[in-house]
Design an enzyme around this catalytic site. Structure first.
Site, PDB file in Angstrom:
ATOM      1  N   HIS A 150       0.820  -1.203   0.000  1.00 52.16           N
ATOM      2  CA  HIS A 150       0.000   0.000   0.000  1.00 52.16           C
ATOM      3  C   HIS A 150       0.859   1.260   0.000  1.00 52.16           C
ATOM      4  O   HIS A 150       0.565   2.234  -0.698  1.00 52.16           O
ATOM      5  CB  HIS A 150      -0.921  -0.049   1.224  1.00 52.16           C
ATOM      6  CG  HIS A 150      -1.680   1.212   1.464  1.00 52.16           C
ATOM      7  ND1 HIS A 150      -1.348   2.091   2.479  1.00 52.16           N
ATOM      8  CD2 HIS A 150      -2.737   1.762   0.835  1.00 52.16           C
ATOM      9  CE1 HIS A 150      -2.196   3.115   2.448  1.00 52.16           C
ATOM     10  NE2 HIS A 150      -3.033   2.949   1.472  1.00 52.16           N
TER      11      HIS A 150
ATOM     12  N   GLU B 150       2.098   1.858  -3.378  1.00 54.51           N
ATOM     13  CA  GLU B 150       0.988   2.355  -4.210  1.00 54.51           C
ATOM     14  C   GLU B 150       0.899   3.887  -4.092  1.00 54.51           C
ATOM     15  O   GLU B 150       0.734   4.595  -5.096  1.00 54.51           O
ATOM     16  CB  GLU B 150      -0.320   1.684  -3.777  1.00 54.51           C
ATOM     17  CG  GLU B 150      -1.550   2.177  -4.511  1.00 54.51           C
ATOM     18  CD  GLU B 150      -2.663   2.559  -3.544  1.00 54.51           C
ATOM     19  OE1 GLU B 150      -2.971   3.764  -3.465  1.00 54.51           O
ATOM     20  OE2 GLU B 150      -3.215   1.649  -2.868  1.00 54.51           O
ATOM     21  N   HIS B 151       1.036   4.407  -2.861  1.00 57.14           N
ATOM     22  CA  HIS B 151       1.027   5.873  -2.686  1.00 57.14           C
ATOM     23  C   HIS B 151       2.200   6.517  -3.434  1.00 57.14           C
ATOM     24  O   HIS B 151       2.053   7.560  -4.055  1.00 57.14           O
ATOM     25  CB  HIS B 151       1.130   6.217  -1.204  1.00 57.14           C
ATOM     26  CG  HIS B 151      -0.181   6.219  -0.489  1.00 57.14           C
ATOM     27  ND1 HIS B 151      -0.651   7.316   0.210  1.00 57.14           N
ATOM     28  CD2 HIS B 151      -1.132   5.260  -0.361  1.00 57.14           C
ATOM     29  CE1 HIS B 151      -1.834   7.016   0.740  1.00 57.14           C
ATOM     30  NE2 HIS B 151      -2.146   5.784   0.421  1.00 57.14           N
TER      31      HIS B 151
ATOM     32  N   GLU C 289      -4.014   7.843   7.340  1.00 59.87           N
ATOM     33  CA  GLU C 289      -5.004   6.964   6.723  1.00 59.87           C
ATOM     34  C   GLU C 289      -5.342   5.804   7.653  1.00 59.87           C
ATOM     35  O   GLU C 289      -6.494   5.413   7.798  1.00 59.87           O
ATOM     36  CB  GLU C 289      -4.470   6.442   5.377  1.00 59.87           C
ATOM     37  CG  GLU C 289      -5.491   5.614   4.612  1.00 59.87           C
ATOM     38  CD  GLU C 289      -4.993   5.141   3.255  1.00 59.87           C
ATOM     39  OE1 GLU C 289      -3.864   5.525   2.856  1.00 59.87           O
ATOM     40  OE2 GLU C 289      -5.728   4.390   2.589  1.00 59.87           O
TER      41      GLU C 289
END
Lengths: 460, 455
Positions: free
Chosen positions: A74, A77-78, A154
C-alpha cells in the site's frame, strides 16, 4: 472537446453504425491477448458513451509482504504518484485531470491496481503514463517521509478510530495465524513507522514487471486499437524473473478462538467466522456456490433470514448480517455478525445467529428462497453492466484471484444450479465451533464517550 | 428470456453508439402527468433495465420544530407495510422481481429510487409495488416503534464518533435557526408518533410536490404510463412554502472533546443555492481550492507537502437556498493547530489573490473535458436529471454547462470568493484528537483558555 452542435451531425450515421455492430462481434466481448513480455491485456467494448476505464492490476498485494514491513504494498501504491525519471511529482494527477479524467489506486490482500477514467481520445496518454511508472519510478526521501505521515493518518482514519474496523482487524489476526491474511492491508502502525525508502524500492523492483500485470480497458474503444496501443507502450518493457512466492498454508484450527476489542462505542458487536472453501475450480467446487446461496438466504435482501428473525421478529438485534465471498488467492471465511439491541446481550445475538445456521442444517431452505436468490443474481448480472468501472473491476478482480473473466457465466450458472439440499449440507458441514473465531466489541464505559463541553467561541 | 435479453442488449448497444460519438448530454423529455407530477424522461435502450427516481420537497428542512428526524423516519417506514401488505410481503416481492428500491432524505429532498429489469412482468410488478409504498403506506405501529428504537440506537452509536460530532455541530452552527440546521436528537426522535408520520406523508408526498425521473429501456408511452401509475394515488398536496435564505453566522471556533487519535475538522459557512449568479465562478474556483482532488491547493499544501492528512477537501453543496460551503480534514490531535493554520493560510491567500490563470485553465479543462464521463451510465444520468427536475433548472442545463465553465476566469473567481466566503462568518469545528495529546497536553489547555486555533 464535446460540443452540443456536433451531435446533430453524427445522428444520421446511426443506422449505419447500428447495422455494423449488429453484424459484429458483441458476443465475443471481452477480448484478450498477451504481449510477448507476458502482460495480459483484456478489453471490453462498451460504446454507450465517450468514456473509458484504463486499469493496470499487479498480481501482488499485502499477502505477499514479508513480516516487519506489513503494508508496504500500500505504501508503494502511494509512492507511484510521486514521479518518474521524466514525469515530475504530482504531474501524473495533473495530466489526468487536464484531459477531464479522474484517477486513483487501491491495494488489496491479493492485488494492487491503478486506474484512470478518461475520454477515449486520451487513452494513449494514459498508457504512456502508466507504462512509464511501471518501469521508471523514482523514489525520493523528501517525498517519501511526508507520504509515510499520510499513510499513518489513513490508518488512524480507517482503523484506529473505527471500533468495527479494529474488530475485523483482530478477527483476521486471530482466525489466521500462519497465512499472511492475518496482517492488515494497511499494515501495523509500528511497521509503518519503521518504513525505509529502500523497503518501498525493493518492493517495486521485485514485483512491478509486465509479466506480473494485467491491463484491463473497458469503454468506448475498439479492441484492436487497444491491443496495438498496449503493444506500443507496454510491449517494450522487459519481463523479469519474479521472486518465489512462499505463502504459509494456514494450519488447521483445532479449537474455538476468541478476541475482544475495547474501544469507545455505544453498541456492542460480535462477529463469528469459520474457515470455509475458496473457489479454485469453477466447474467442480459446488460447496462454494452453496455457501454463496446460504449467505444470500441469510442476508441477501431486506427480508432475508437474519434481519427478519433477529431484527424484525425477536427484535434482539439492531442489525445482523452474513458475509462470504468465496473467491481470493488465499483462504476464505464465512462471517456472521450482529449488534444487540439495548437490554439484550452479545451472548443472546450470538446464540440467535448460530440458531439460524442450525435451523437450515436441520430443516433446509424453501424453493421460494432459492428462486429469490437466483432472480437476484440474474438481475445483478444485468445491472452491473451500467457501470464501466464496475465491469473493469470485475474483470480485474477475477483475474487477480486466479480465475478468468471467462468464468463469469460459469460462476452465475454455478450459483443458479445450487439445490436446497446442497445449501442444507454446507450449513451442516462447516459451522462447527472447532474452526470458529469469535471477535467482540466491548464498548468502553461512558467516561470514554464524548461529552460536549462548552468551549469559548474565538473571533480572530 | 435469455435469448430475448441478448437481442435487446445487442440492439441497444448499436443504437447508443451514435449518441456516444458526440455526446451533448441526454435528450430530456419533459411533461406533466395527469396527477400533476412533473415528469422527466431519458430514453436509453442500451441495457434491459430501467432506473426511476421520485423526489418530493420533503427533506429534513421540513421537519416540524421539536420533531426533527420525522422526514427521515417517514421515508424509512414506507416499506414496513402498505396497502395491507406486510413488511415481509413487501421485501419478498421486491426480491422476487429482482428489483432494488432505495433512496433517502437530505435537507431539501426525500427521494425514492427504483431499479428494475425492463421486461414487462418484472417491471410492472416493481412499479405497482412502489406505487403502493408511496401512496398507501400503513406505518404499522409495531414496525414504527421498532424502527424508532433502532434510530435512537443508531444515533447514540453515531454520537460516539468524532466525524458525526463534527458534522452535526458544523451544520447547526452554520445554519443556526434556519431549517437547514435541524438535527434529530434522542428527544425529538422519542417525541415522534405514528400519527406524525401519517400527517407528514399527507402533507408532503403529493403528486404536485413530486418530480418523477425515468432513465432507461422504455418508450415515451410506457414512461407516461409509469409516471402516472406511480403518482395517481398520491395524497393531494402541493409544494411547501419557499425557504428563506440562511443568515450568516458569526465567526466561531468550537472544540468537542473525544478520545480519538484524530481530530475531525470542519470549516465553512452558507455557500451556494442551486440557482445562483455566482454558481460557475464558485464551482470552478472550488475545484482549484479543494474540489479537484489530488491537484487541489489544499491537497498539495496539507497532504503532499506536510503529510498532515489522508483526506482534505472543500466543496459547495448547492441546495434550494444556500447550502454549505465546507472545508474538511482529519489529522492527529497534536497537529490540529498546525493543520488549521495551513488551511487558513491557503483560504486567506485564495480569497485575497484568487487562483492563477494556469490553475483556472486546469480546472476548466477538467470540468469541460470530463463532462461526458459524468454522464456515462444510466445511474449518473438519473442523478443529474433528477437534480435538474427537482430544482426546476432549465432543461438545457447540462448542454450549457461546459459553455458556462469556459467563461469563468481568475478575476471572476477572486471576485466571487471575496464577496461570498467572508472570514467574519467562518465556522470552525474541531471534534476529537484527545487521544493524540498528552493527559495535560498543550493543545488541550490551549482549548480551555480559548487560545487555540489558527492565528
Amino acid at each position: 472537446m464535446i460540443r452540443p452542435t456536433l451531435s446533430q451531425l453524427t445522428r444520421s450515421a446511426c443506422a449505419l453504425a447500428a447495422g455494423l455492430l449488429l453484424a459484429g462481434s458483441v458476443q465475443a466481448n471481452p477480448f484478450e491477448t498477451t504481449l510477448d513480455n507476458g502482460m495480459k491485456v483484456i478489453v471490453k467494448e462498451d460504446r454507450r458513451a465517450p468514456s473509458v476505464v484504463h486499469m493496470v492490476w499487479y498480481g501482488i498485494g499485502s499477502m505477499d509482504e514479508p513480516d516487519g514491513v506489513s503494508g508496504i504494498a500500500h505504501m508503494l501504491e502511494h509512492m507511484m504518484f510521486k514521479g518518474t525519471e521524466t514525469v515530475g511529482p504530482g504531474e501524473f494527477n495533473r495530466r489526468v485531470s487536464a484531459v477531464g479524467g479522474r484517477d486513483n489506486a487501491f491495494t488489496g490482500r491479493d492485488y494492487t491496481a491503478y486506474f484512470q477514467q478518461i475520454p477515449p481520445e486520451h487513452l494513449e496518454q494514459m498508457m504512456m503514463l502508466e507504462s512509464d511508472r511501471m518501469a521508471n519510478l523514482k523514489l525520493a526521501e523528501d517525498l517519501f517521509l511526508p507520504e509515510v505521515e499520510v499513510v499513518k493518518e489513513e490508518r488512524r482514519l480507517r482503523t484506529d478510530d473505527n471500533p468495527r474496523a479494529l474488530v475485523f482487524e483482530q478477527l483476521m489476526a486471530t482466525a489466521f495465524q500462519g497465512h499472511p491474511y492475518r496482517r492488515p492491508i494497511i499494515g501495523w502502525m509500528s511497521d509503518i513507522e519503521a518504513y525505509r525508502m529502500s523497503d518501498a524500492q525493493r518492493w517495486y523492483d521485485d514485483w512491478y514487471a509486465p509479466n506480473n500485470a494485467t491491463l484491463v480497458v473497458v469503454g468506448d474503444v475498439a479492441h484492436q486499437d487497444v491491443f496495438a496501443l498496449a503493444e506500443q507502450h507496454y510491449g517494450p518493457i522487459a519481463a523479469r524473473d519474479l521472486p518465489d512466492r512462499r505463502v504459509t498454508v494456514e494450519p488447521a484450527q483445532r479449537g474455538p478462538r476468541h478476541t475482544v476489542v475495547r474501544a469507545p462505542a455505544e453498541l456492542p458487536f460480535v462477529a463469528l467466522a469459520w474457515h470455509v472453501p475458496t473457489l479454485r475450480d469453477p466447474q467442480q467446487d459446488r460447496d462454494v456456490y452453496a455457501l454463496q446461496v446460504l449467505s444470500a438466504v441469510l442476508d441477501g435482501y431486506d427480508g432475508a433470514r437474519l434481519p427478519r428473525q433477529l431484527v424484525r421478529e425477536s427484535q434482539i438485534a439492531v442489525a445482523a448480517g452474513a458475509s462470504y465471498g468465496g473467491t481470493g488467492r488465499g483462504p476464505s471465511l464465512f462471517i456472521l455478525s450482529a449488534s444487540p439491541r439495548e437490554g439484550h446481550t452479545v451472548a443472546q445475538v450470538e446464540e440467535a445467529l448460530l440458531a439460524e445456521i442450525r435451523r437450515i442444517a436441520d430443516d433446509g431452505i424453501s424453493e421460494a428462497e432459492l428462486n429469490r436468490v437466483r432472480t437476484q443474481a440474474v438481475a445483478a448480472q444485468v445491472y452491473k453492466r451500467d457501470s464501466l468501472m464496475g465491469q473493469a473491476m470485475e474483470i480485474g478482480f477475477l483475474e487477480s484471484v486466479g480465475l478468468s473473466w471467462r468464468d463469469d457465466e460459469v460462476l452465475l450458472a454455478g450459483l443458479r444450479s445450487v439445490t436446497a439440499e446442497e445449501v442444507q449440507a454446507v450449513a451442516a458441514r462447516y459451522f462447527d465451533d472447532t474452526t470458529m473465531t469469535r471477535a467482540e466489541l466491548d464498548p468502553l464505559p461512558p467516561d470514554g464517550s464524548p461529552r460536549r463541553l462548552p468551549s469559548p467561541a474565538l473571533r480572530h | 428470456m435469455d435469448a430475448m435479453r441478448k437481442t435487446l442488449i445487442t440492439l441497444g448497444t448499436a443504437m447508443l453508439t451514435c449518441s456516444g460519438i458526440a455526446w451533448a448530454g441526454p435528450d430530456i423529455q419533459h411533461w406533466e402527468a395527469e396527477s400533476g407530477a412533473r415528469v422527466f424522461f431519458v430514453e436509453s435502450r442500451a441495457l434491459p433495465m430501467l432506473d426511476i427516481r421520485i423526489d418530493f420537497a420533503a427533506g429534513s428542512a421540513y421537519d416540524p420544530d421539536g420533531l426533527e428526524g420525522l422526514a427521515g423516519m417517514t421515508r424509512a417506514l414506507l416499506d414496513t407495510g402498505a396497502a395491507g401488505l406486510s413488511e415481509n410481503d413487501i421485501s419478498e416481492q421486491i426480491a422476487d422481481t429482482g428489483a432494488a428500491f432505495g433512496g433517502g432524505t437530505d435537507r431539501d429532498r426525500t427521494g425514492f429510487t427504483i431499479r428494475t429489469l425492463s421486461s414487462q412482468t418484472e417491471r410492472d410488478a416493481a412499479i405497482a409495488l412502489a406505487a403502493k409504498l408511496l401512496s398507501a403506506p400503513d406505518f404499522p405501529q409495531a414496525a414504527f416503534e421498532r424502527e424508532r428504537n433502532r434510530s435512537i440506537a443508531g444515533l447514540r452509536e453515531a454520537l460516539t464518533r468524532p466525524a458525526t460530532l463534527a458534522a452535526r455541530r458544523f451544520s447547526s452552527a452554520v445554519f443556526g435557526d434556519h431549517p437547514y440546521g435541524k438535527e434529530s436528537t434522542e428527544d425529538t426522535l422519542g417525541r415522534i408518533t405514528r400519527a406524525e408520520l401519517v400527517d407528514f406523508h399527507q402533507r408532503h408526498y403529493g403528486a404536485r410536490n413530486a418530480t418523477v425521473t425515468i432513465v432507461g429501456d422504455a418508450s415515451r408511452d410506457e414512461a407516461e404510463q409509469i409516471a402516472q401509475l406511480l403518482t395517481a394515488s398520491l395524497p393531494d398536496a402541493g409544494p411547501p412554502p419557499a425557504l428563506d435564505t440562511p443568515a450568516m453566522p458569526e465567526r466561531m471556533l468550537e472544540r468537542i472533546p473525544h478520545p480519538s487519535a484524530q481530530a475531525h475538522v470542519a470549516i465553512g459557512m452558507p455557500g451556494l443555492a442551486r440557482e445562483d449568479p455566482d454558481y460557475y465562478p464558485l464551482l470552478v474556483g472550488n475545484h482549484v481550492l479543494g474540489g479537484g482532488g489530488f491537484t487541489s491547493r489544499l491537497t498539495q499544501e496539507v497532504r503532499d507537502k506536510r503529510g498532515f492528512a489522508y483526506s482534505v477537501f472543500s466543496f459547495f453543496h448547492p441546495h434550494q437556498v444556500r447550502g454549505p460551503f465546507q472545508i474538511g480534514l482529519q489529522t492527529r490531535g497534536s497537529q490540529t493547530e498546525a493543520a488549521l493554520e495551513v488551511v487558513e493560510d491557503v483560504l486567506a491567500a485564495f480569497i485575497a489573490e484568487g487562483p492563477t490563470e494556469d490553475e483556472v485553465q486546469a480546472a476548466r479543462d477538467n470540468l469541460i473535458n470530463g463532462f461526458g464521463l459524468r454522464l456515462d451510465a444510466n445511474s449518473k444520468i438519473l442523478d443529474h436529471v433528477a437534480m435538474i427536475a427537482f430544482y426546476r433548472l432549465p432543461l438545457d442545463w447540462l448542454e450549457t454547462y461546459t459553455g458556462h465553465v469556459a467563461e469563468v476566469d481568475a478575476a471572476a473567481i477572486q471576485d466571487a470568493f471575496a464577496r461570498r466566503i467572508r472570514p467574519e462568518h467562518l465556522v470552525i469545528v474541531v471534534a476529537g484528537g484527545d487521544g493524540d495529546r498528552g493527559p495535560e497536553g498543550d493543545a488541550a489547555s490551549e482549548a480551555a483558555t480559548g487560545g487555540a486555533g489558527a492565528r
